[in-house]
Design a protein around this motif. Structure first.
Motif, PDB file in Angstrom:
ATOM      1  N   PRO A   6     -44.867   6.471  -7.237  1.00 48.91           N
ATOM      2  CA  PRO A   6     -44.084   5.233  -7.326  1.00 48.91           C
ATOM      3  C   PRO A   6     -42.711   5.508  -7.912  1.00 48.91           C
ATOM      4  O   PRO A   6     -42.558   6.317  -8.835  1.00 48.91           O
ATOM      5  CB  PRO A   6     -44.929   4.354  -8.249  1.00 48.91           C
ATOM      6  CG  PRO A   6     -45.784   5.292  -9.021  1.00 48.91           C
ATOM      7  CD  PRO A   6     -46.061   6.449  -8.103  1.00 48.91           C
ATOM      8  N   VAL A   7     -41.708   4.854  -7.370  1.00 52.23           N
ATOM      9  CA  VAL A   7     -40.342   5.013  -7.857  1.00 52.23           C
ATOM     10  C   VAL A   7     -40.165   4.165  -9.104  1.00 52.23           C
ATOM     11  O   VAL A   7     -40.478   2.977  -9.106  1.00 52.23           O
ATOM     12  CB  VAL A   7     -39.326   4.588  -6.774  1.00 52.23           C
ATOM     13  CG1 VAL A   7     -37.897   4.729  -7.299  1.00 52.23           C
ATOM     14  CG2 VAL A   7     -39.520   5.409  -5.502  1.00 52.23           C
ATOM     15  N   SER A 139     -40.537  -1.151  -4.982  1.00 49.89           N
ATOM     16  CA  SER A 139     -41.291  -0.041  -5.561  1.00 49.89           C
ATOM     17  C   SER A 139     -42.768  -0.390  -5.659  1.00 49.89           C
ATOM     18  O   SER A 139     -43.642   0.436  -5.336  1.00 49.89           O
ATOM     19  CB  SER A 139     -40.738   0.302  -6.942  1.00 49.89           C
ATOM     20  OG  SER A 139     -41.516   1.305  -7.560  1.00 49.89           O
ATOM     21  N   LYS A 145     -38.104   6.125  -2.051  1.00 49.18           N
ATOM     22  CA  LYS A 145     -36.819   6.026  -2.731  1.00 49.18           C
ATOM     23  C   LYS A 145     -35.706   5.678  -1.751  1.00 49.18           C
ATOM     24  O   LYS A 145     -34.861   4.820  -2.032  1.00 49.18           O
ATOM     25  CB  LYS A 145     -36.512   7.344  -3.454  1.00 49.18           C
ATOM     26  CG  LYS A 145     -35.162   7.362  -4.154  1.00 49.18           C
ATOM     27  CD  LYS A 145     -34.868   8.748  -4.685  1.00 49.18           C
ATOM     28  CE  LYS A 145     -33.413   8.858  -5.097  1.00 49.18           C
ATOM     29  NZ  LYS A 145     -33.031  10.231  -5.449  1.00 49.18           N
ATOM     30  N   ILE A 148     -35.917   2.046  -0.790  1.00 43.05           N
ATOM     31  CA  ILE A 148     -35.517   1.162  -1.881  1.00 43.05           C
ATOM     32  C   ILE A 148     -34.003   1.145  -2.026  1.00 43.05           C
ATOM     33  O   ILE A 148     -33.393   0.086  -2.227  1.00 43.05           O
ATOM     34  CB  ILE A 148     -36.186   1.582  -3.206  1.00 43.05           C
ATOM     35  CG1 ILE A 148     -37.705   1.428  -3.097  1.00 43.05           C
ATOM     36  CG2 ILE A 148     -35.650   0.752  -4.376  1.00 43.05           C
ATOM     37  CD1 ILE A 148     -38.467   1.978  -4.289  1.00 43.05           C
TER      38      ILE A 148
END
Length: 287
Positions: A6-7, A139, A145, A148
């Motif tokens: 997860p970012v 996210s 990434k 997002i």
């Protein structure tokens, strides 16, 4: 594309995000530094809103400064402590008015091989908060990434923001306007409406009386978004009752799908003083 890791989303405290939003979206907030007299505080950590506004009311002029690279280093180090490959997106207030982005970049360069992206949002306060929420929700949905970052860039194009300032006294104190300009504005009851353009905080219009300024603020947003559905963020500087009344007016005029109300934060309140009300809207992407 779904990323295995997860970012993590980082933002500075100028975003004016309520504590429950920060918690629910798992956002890491880096405090802006606020100096009052000889003491320096961390916004929202070692300095409460009550202390801040009490200092303003007492005639003191707080000064704000960006978090140091060392502060950002500590934040990034903590996020990377369990997994060095954790991707981080660090979103901050406009670099045209603050060195926060530069501090974040300097800190990110200390982590060789780490996946840290520093983003200049071009905004501050409520508008920065809305952009951050887009990133954090993306996210949580498991987006990569790259995806997002694309969502952030796209959201920035759909932001409309205006801030109404009841007096120029605090802008005068902070050196943003001259004594003569502030005195003339008070005599004529002129109330500026501020906006963000290309990363700069600018005067959009000047209106007689604060009530008319608030009405014009909503009109300006209506002219830009029409009946498009919007996510709304309303910020205020120590006037929660006025903010609630403003919220009711906004929700009665715009096609609102969600509303967030919060304090505007020290970064803007230092310059505009108590009594400000701001409106930021993010048009909902129909796709």
């Amino acid at each position: 594309m779904v990323t295995a890791r997860p970012v993590r989303i980082v933002v500075d405290s100028s975003a004016s995000l309520p504590d429950d939003v920060v918690r629910d979206l798992d956002v890491t907030v880096v405090p802006i530094a606020v100096q009052i007299g000889q003491e320096t505080y961390d916004d929202g950590v070692t300095l409460s809103r009550e202390q801040f506004y009490s200092a303003l009311a007492g005639g003191m002029q707080p000064q704000t400064s960006q978090p140091s690279p060392g502060t950002f280093f500590a934040v990034y180090q903590k996020l990377l402590s369990q997994d060095r490959q954790t991707p981080i997106i660090s979103i901050h207030l406009t670099g045209k008015h603050s060195g926060t982005v530069q501090s974040a970049k300097l800190a990110s360069e200390m982590f060789e091989g780490a996946d840290i992206e520093v983003v200049d949002s071009g905004y501050t306060s409520a508008a920065l908060g809305l952009v951050t929420m887009v990133a954090a929700k993306a996210s949580q949905l498991g987006l990569s990434k790259r995806e997002i970052l694309e969502a952030i860039d796209e959201a920035r194009q759909r932001i409309v923001v205006y801030v109404c300032v009841p007096t120029l006294e605090y802008l005068r104190r902070s050196g943003r306007v001259s004594f003569a300009q502030a005195a003339l504005a008070d005599i004529l009851a002129i109330k500026p409406i501020l906006t963000m353009r290309n990363g700069f905080l600018e005067v959009a219009e000047k209106v007689r009386t604060y009530r008319r300024a608030l009405e014009r603020c909503i009109q300006l947003v209506e002219e830009q978004v029409g009946r498009t559905k919007v996510q709304v963020a309303i910020v205020h500087s120590n006037v929660p009752e006025a903010a609630e009344e403003f919220r009711r007016q906004v929700e009665g005029r715009l096609s609102v799908v969600s509303t967030m109300v919060s304090d505007i934060g020290s970064a803007l309140a230092t310059h505009g003083g108590p009594g400000m009300l701001g409106l930021a809207c993010l048009s909902v992407n129909p796709s």
